[in-house]
Design a protein around this motif. Structure first.
Motif, mmCIF file in Angstrom:
data_model
loop_
_atom_site.group_PDB
_atom_site.id
_atom_site.type_symbol
_atom_site.label_atom_id
_atom_site.label_comp_id
_atom_site.label_asym_id
_atom_site.label_seq_id
_atom_site.Cartn_x
_atom_site.Cartn_y
_atom_site.Cartn_z
ATOM 1 N N THR A 112 16.417 -13.671 24.853
ATOM 2 C CA THR A 112 16.445 -12.785 26.021
ATOM 3 C C THR A 112 15.367 -13.214 27.015
ATOM 4 N N ASP A 137 23.898 -20.269 27.399
ATOM 5 C CA ASP A 137 23.404 -19.318 26.405
ATOM 6 C C ASP A 137 23.751 -19.927 25.050
ATOM 7 N N GLN A 195 23.344 -18.993 19.767
ATOM 8 C CA GLN A 195 23.974 -19.215 18.458
ATOM 9 C C GLN A 195 24.238 -20.696 18.207
ATOM 10 N N SER A 252 18.026 -18.839 20.468
ATOM 11 C CA SER A 252 17.461 -17.668 19.792
ATOM 12 C C SER A 252 17.041 -18.016 18.372
ATOM 13 N N LYS A 272 20.062 -15.336 13.318
ATOM 14 C CA LYS A 272 20.563 -16.652 13.727
ATOM 15 C C LYS A 272 20.325 -17.681 12.600
HETATM 16 C C1 LIG Z 1 21.345 -13.254 19.760
HETATM 17 C C2 LIG Z 1 21.862 -13.509 21.127
HETATM 18 C C3 LIG Z 1 21.084 -13.303 22.275
HETATM 19 C C4 LIG Z 1 19.732 -12.667 22.237
HETATM 20 O O1 LIG Z 1 18.821 -13.326 21.439
HETATM 21 P P1 LIG Z 1 17.380 -12.667 21.170
HETATM 22 O O2 LIG Z 1 16.585 -13.808 20.627
HETATM 23 O O3 LIG Z 1 17.585 -11.557 20.190
HETATM 24 O O4 LIG Z 1 16.858 -12.181 22.473
HETATM 25 C C5 LIG Z 1 21.614 -13.653 23.499
HETATM 26 N N1 LIG Z 1 22.853 -14.162 23.613
HETATM 27 C C6 LIG Z 1 23.638 -14.347 22.535
HETATM 28 C C7 LIG Z 1 25.006 -14.948 22.719
HETATM 29 C C8 LIG Z 1 23.178 -14.017 21.257
HETATM 30 O O5 LIG Z 1 23.977 -14.196 20.200
#
Ligand SMILES: *Cc1c(COP(=O)(O)O)cnc(C)c1O
Length: 377
Positions: free
Chosen positions: A56, A152, A155, A176, A181
């Protein structure tokens, strides 16, 4: 009870934390943070990797670096976690939600061009389940329209698209290390900067808007307030934990893939009977076994399945409530079209347990799924 997730520990985490403790350097950017940065830069090939408190936080940094103005538009899927959108809404930008592909559940690259307006600035491909988005097409659209691509890749660590690691393809990317994860530090993340023009400012934004990193490298003789920014860097204890995980990233991925393949083989007969659908394999892409999901017939059969499996001691979960239907999404976002696949998938998808150490119990999960779906049909 077989939990849905169980954080894996390599056994070296506390040893490295003890070393960080003994070194007396507890703030960020010490020896362990540097090891993690180098590992990420070498394995992913980014110009710069910067640890953050979370994915985030990394997305929020990327949104700051993109210099968005209120009303600028950011194209993204609706089938994603809230942070994908929130990071940009914090800058006053408008999330523009595009439907996903039926095979990967990733943003449908063929719908992106039509969603572009004069206000569009950024495309955010989300690599769902660690399965790559169609990045060649997305990068080509971005180039043609002079847009930024921010992956993003929350994952996506250790997955590749046509041989290239996820997180290395867009102008920037966010990882993340949340405990759900593949590679974890409890809470944690990283910003990957691939376009060198963002590197200097990324360091400054992460260090409260100061040129502290340049000062420590001897590039300036005093450090001062030079830009907007915040505190985005984790302390050394978190980095020490993360380093233990990075050292075993290959082994962790291999073992997750073995579990994933076992599910995939053992659930194949149920797909033949049309009782469920398994994730599709995508040519030229290597995934990281971040999750195993199955698609059931509809919302009703999913609700029944989850409670039946819970009675058998198996914890299965669903996600996401599509962002375009959420209170914030309807208020701040805009849809490109009606997103029929997003709506359908979000009612049919269920994630089943996948964590290192599950192997001896995997058959119990498969048996419960098989028994329930055969009797429910
Ligand atoms: C887990 C996740 C996030 C957020 O990750 P954090 O490290 O908890 O802030 C954002 N985008 C996706 C697609 C996620 O799976």
């Amino acid at each position: 009870m077989i939990p849905f997730n169980k954080p894996y520990m390599t056994g070296k985490e506390l040893w490295y934390i003890a070393q960080a403790h003994a070194s007396g350097h507890l703030a960020g950017d010490g020896a362990f943070t540097k090891k993690c940065h180098t590992w990420l830069e070498q394995h992913i090939g980014s110009a710069k990797a910067l640890l953050t408190h979370s994915c985030t936080a990394a997305l929020e940094m990327a949104a700051l670096l993109a210099d968005l103005q209120p009303g600028d538009e950011v194209i993204m899927p609706s089938f994603t976690f809230v942070s994908t959108a929130n990071a940009f809404v914090l800058r006053g930008a408008v999330p523009v939600f595009v439907d996903v592909r039926r095979d990967t559940l990733n943003i449908d690259e063929n719908l992106i061009a039509a969603a572009i307006t004069p206000r569009t600035r950024v495309i955010v491909p989300v690599h769902y389940a660690g399965v790559p988005c169609e990045m060649d097409t997305i990068m080509e659209i971005a180039r043609r329209h002079r847009l930024l691509v921010i992956e993003d890749a929350a994952q996506g660590i250790m997955s590749t698209y046509k041989g290239r690691p996820l997180g290395s393809i867009g102008h920037m990317a966010a990882l993340s290390f949340h405990e759900t994860k593949n590679i974890i530090s409890g809470e944690g993340g990283a910003l990957l900067v691939n376009d060198r023009t963002f590197v200097e400012r990324a360091e400054i934004i992460r260090e409260k808007g100061t040129n502290r990193s340049q000062f420590f490298r001897g590039q300036v003789d005093k450090y001062t307030w030079v830009d907007t920014g915040s505190s985005f860097l984790p302390g050394e204890l978190v980095a020490a934990f993360l380093w233990a995980q990075m050292e075993e990233a290959e082994k962790i991925t291999k073992q997750r893939l073995e579990l994933w393949d076992a599910y995939d083989n053992q659930l194949a007969p149920l797909e033949e009977k049309l009782l469920l659908m398994r994730p599709k394999r995508i040519p030229e892409c290597v995934h990281n076994a971040h999750m195993y999901y199955i698609l059931l017939r509809n919302l009703e059969s999913r609700t029944k399945a989850i409670s039946a499996w819970a009675k058998d001691g198996i914890s299965a979960v669903f996600h996401y409530v599509p962002l375009h239907n959420s209170p914030m999404g309807t208020r701040y976002g805009r849809c490109h079209g009606t997103l029929p696949i997003t709506s359908e998938i979000s009612e049919r998808l269920v994630r089943i347990p996948l964590w290192l150490g599950l192997a001896p119990q995997l058959e119990i999960v498969v048996d419960a799924i098989t028994r329930h779906l055969n009797s429910d049909s």
